[in-house]
Design a protein around this motif. Structure first.
Motif: not given
Ligand code: FES
Length: 104
Positions: A70-71, A75
């Motif tokens: 997931e983002q 990150d």
């Protein structure tokens, strides 16, 4: 039965997905969750909450057998020193089949 292989010491750990009691480390069924169950030395300073990078692993085989990142994981992985396309956060990557990892 799927296997989690730790290439650092060549140890192989078989498991049945969903059958290992959740130990509260990262996402249920994640590399970190399995690592803690099997006593593997994977750091996890933030407790598996996707807010550090200490659970970083290199996935050397079986990337297709992990959940999609997931983002928030992407990150943090982007900030990992020595990170590569094979980098995942152990607390976020859920294992669904054979996977071989190396702890940097
Ligand atoms: S344990 Fe901190 S991001 Fe995985």
């Amino acid at each position: 039965m799927p296997k989690l292989t730790l290439l650092n010491d060549k140890s192989v750990h078989e498991f049945t997905p969903g059958a290992i009691p959740y130990g509260g480390h990262g996402k249920p069924g994640s590399i970190l969750d399995l690592a803690m169950h099997f006593g593997l030395p994977l750091d996890h300073v933030c407790g598996g909450n996707c807010s550090c990078t200490t659970c970083h692993v290199h996935v050397e085989a079986g990337m297709e057998n992990l959940s999609e990142p997931e983002q928030d994981e992407l990150d943090f992985v982007g900030m990992v020193e020595g990170g590569t396309d094979a980098s995942r956060l152990g607390c976020q990557a859920i294992v669904r089949g054979d996977v071989s990892i190396r702890i940097p």
